[in-house]
Design an enzyme around this catalytic site. Structure first.
Site, PDB file in Angstrom:
ATOM      1  N   ASN A  13       0.648  -9.098  -5.296  1.00 52.00           N
ATOM      2  CA  ASN A  13       0.326  -9.193  -6.719  1.00 52.00           C
ATOM      3  C   ASN A  13       1.033 -10.426  -7.279  1.00 52.00           C
ATOM      4  OD1 ASN A  13      -0.058  -8.851  -9.463  1.00 52.00           O
ATOM      5  ND2 ASN A  13       1.422  -7.164  -9.662  1.00 52.00           N
ATOM      6  N   LYS A  15       0.809 -11.690 -10.178  1.00 47.15           N
ATOM      7  CA  LYS A  15       1.069 -11.628 -11.622  1.00 47.15           C
ATOM      8  C   LYS A  15       0.591 -12.955 -12.268  1.00 47.15           C
ATOM      9  CE  LYS A  15       4.915  -8.660 -10.494  1.00 47.15           C
ATOM     10  NZ  LYS A  15       5.958  -7.813 -11.007  1.00 47.15           N
ATOM     11  N   HIS A 104      -0.912  -0.888 -13.646  1.00 45.13           N
ATOM     12  CA  HIS A 104       0.390  -1.470 -13.269  1.00 45.13           C
ATOM     13  C   HIS A 104       1.357  -1.249 -14.448  1.00 45.13           C
ATOM     14  CE1 HIS A 104       3.512  -4.353 -12.268  1.00 45.13           C
ATOM     15  NE2 HIS A 104       3.033  -4.362 -11.035  1.00 45.13           N
ATOM     16  N   GLU A 106       3.535  -3.025 -15.782  1.00 45.44           N
ATOM     17  CA  GLU A 106       3.637  -4.117 -16.760  1.00 45.44           C
ATOM     18  C   GLU A 106       2.489  -4.044 -17.761  1.00 45.44           C
ATOM     19  OE1 GLU A 106       4.051  -7.351 -13.961  1.00 45.44           O
ATOM     20  OE2 GLU A 106       6.034  -6.582 -13.422  1.00 45.44           O
ATOM     21  N   GLU A 176       5.301   2.965  -7.583  1.00 43.02           N
ATOM     22  CA  GLU A 176       6.172   1.842  -7.929  1.00 43.02           C
ATOM     23  C   GLU A 176       7.208   2.296  -8.956  1.00 43.02           C
ATOM     24  OE1 GLU A 176       4.371  -2.188  -7.176  1.00 43.02           O
ATOM     25  OE2 GLU A 176       3.539  -1.576  -9.096  1.00 43.02           O
ATOM     26  N   GLY A 182      10.801  -6.099  -9.569  1.00 43.80           N
ATOM     27  CA  GLY A 182      11.370  -7.389  -9.965  1.00 43.80           C
ATOM     28  C   GLY A 182      12.877  -7.367 -10.159  1.00 43.80           C
ATOM     29  N   SER A 222      10.399  -4.561  -5.363  1.00 46.57           N
ATOM     30  CA  SER A 222      11.368  -5.426  -4.668  1.00 46.57           C
ATOM     31  C   SER A 222      11.223  -5.388  -3.156  1.00 46.57           C
ATOM     32  CB  SER A 222      12.799  -5.071  -5.092  1.00 46.57           C
ATOM     33  OG  SER A 222      12.985  -5.356  -6.468  1.00 46.57           O
TER      34      SER A 222
HETATM   35  C1  PEP Z   1       4.784  -5.450  -8.500  1.00 48.09           C
HETATM   36  O1  PEP Z   1       4.486  -6.398  -9.221  1.00 48.09           O
HETATM   37  O2  PEP Z   1       4.008  -4.510  -8.404  1.00 48.09           O
HETATM   38  C2  PEP Z   1       6.060  -5.479  -7.799  1.00 48.09           C
HETATM   39  C3  PEP Z   1       6.353  -4.474  -7.027  1.00 48.09           C
HETATM   40  O3  PEP Z   1       6.873  -6.578  -7.999  1.00 48.09           O
HETATM   41  P1  PEP Z   1       8.178  -6.985  -7.130  1.00 48.09           P
HETATM   42  O4  PEP Z   1       7.785  -6.909  -5.676  1.00 48.09           O
HETATM   43  O5  PEP Z   1       8.495  -8.357  -7.575  1.00 48.09           O
HETATM   44  O6  PEP Z   1       9.243  -5.976  -7.450  1.00 48.09           O
END
Ligand code: PEP
Length: 260
Positions: A13, A15, A104, A106, A176, A182, A222
């Site tokens: 992803n 973003k 998601h 975000e 998640e 992040g 992460s």
């Molecule tokens: C995500 O954007 O779904 C995500 C898991 O980001 P990151 O791997 O940067 O934590």
């Protein structure tokens, strides 16, 4: 007879990163790496660029025969209409998109996506014969209050309850934990496995055992090449949704191959 093993899906992803020039360069580099070291058997890969890079990524992937499926980060739930700035699931499907993220954290936090909107998006993605990657997960205060499971179960009920089992079996669910996204703070593999098992158990209760066996459950938060192999070895984890570490072709390729 044992059921067929579920394919592991590694999804990147991006973003709001990588303009379309950078996206093409990424695909060219990843393509060379996957020619030298192919995607391991039983694994699949999807890339979720920003909307402006979708067409470029699709062309680069198709012309080089890169074994990567095109993904999107969101779509609108209506097929058409006066929704300035939005993109419909049908438009994505026409571009060759196969996977679309829905809900998601975000977008739930910054774009006001409610459980009802997320459900309607899952409807739209399925209507256009693409695969939703339904994202669920708890905040840190929710985990500390012992409410992680209740939150995830509620999100799953809202998005998947009342659906046909054969349809839900095609969905990918990304667990998640929001506190891990992040932050560099990855969930332990025990916690990832417990929550993935909870996701599968909830699918079983909502729509039946067959869908629960078929549905793929990713872990996201992460993920890096250092931890992907361990989390993907968990019984109920069928892949990873990767944000930051998917921006670099070498790091992403290492995750695709980790533990495989
Ligand atoms: C995500 O954007 O779904 C995500 C898991 O980001 P990151 O791997 O940067 O934590």
């Amino acid at each position: 007879m044992a059921p067929p093993a579920r394919e592991k899906l590694v999804s990147g992803n991006w973003k709001m990163h990588h303009n379309h020039y950078e996206a093409i360069q990424f695909v060219q580099k990843l393509s060379a790496m996957l020619r030298a070291s192919p995607v391991p058997p039983g694994r699949a890969v999807s890339l979720h660029p920003s909307l402006t890079s979708l067409r470029s990524v699709q062309t680069a992937v198709d012309s080089d025969g890169v074994p990567v499926a095109l993904g999107a980060q969101t779509c609108h739930f209506e097929d058409r209409g006066a929704f300035t700035g939005e993109v419909s699931a049908g438009m994505l499907a026409k571009l060759g998109v196969r996977y679309v993220l829905a809900g998601h954290s975000e977008r739930r936090a910054y774009a006001g996506e409610t459980d009802e909107i997320v459900r309607a998006k899952v409807d739209a993605i399925l209507r256009h014969e693409m695969t939703p990657i339904l994202c669920v997960g708890e905040t840190l205060p929710e985990r500390e209050a012992g409410d992680a499971t209740a939150k995830v179960v509620r999100q799953l009920e809202a998005a998947l309850g009342g659906r046909d089992g054969s349809v839900v079996g095609r969905v990918v669910i990304a667990y998640e934990p929001i506190w891990a996204i992040g932050t560099g703070q990855v969930a332990s593999s025990d916690d990832a496995e417990d929550m993935a098992a909870c996701v599968r158990g909830t699918v079983r209760r909502l729509v039946g055992a067959e869908a629960a066996r078929a549905v793929r459950v990713q872990y996201g938060g992460s993920v890096t090449a250092d931890n992907a192999g361990e989390v993907m070895s968990c019984d109920n984890v069928d892949g990873v949704l990767v944000g930051g570490a998917s921006l670099d072709p070498e790091a992403f390729s290492a995750i695709i191959h980790s533990g495989g």
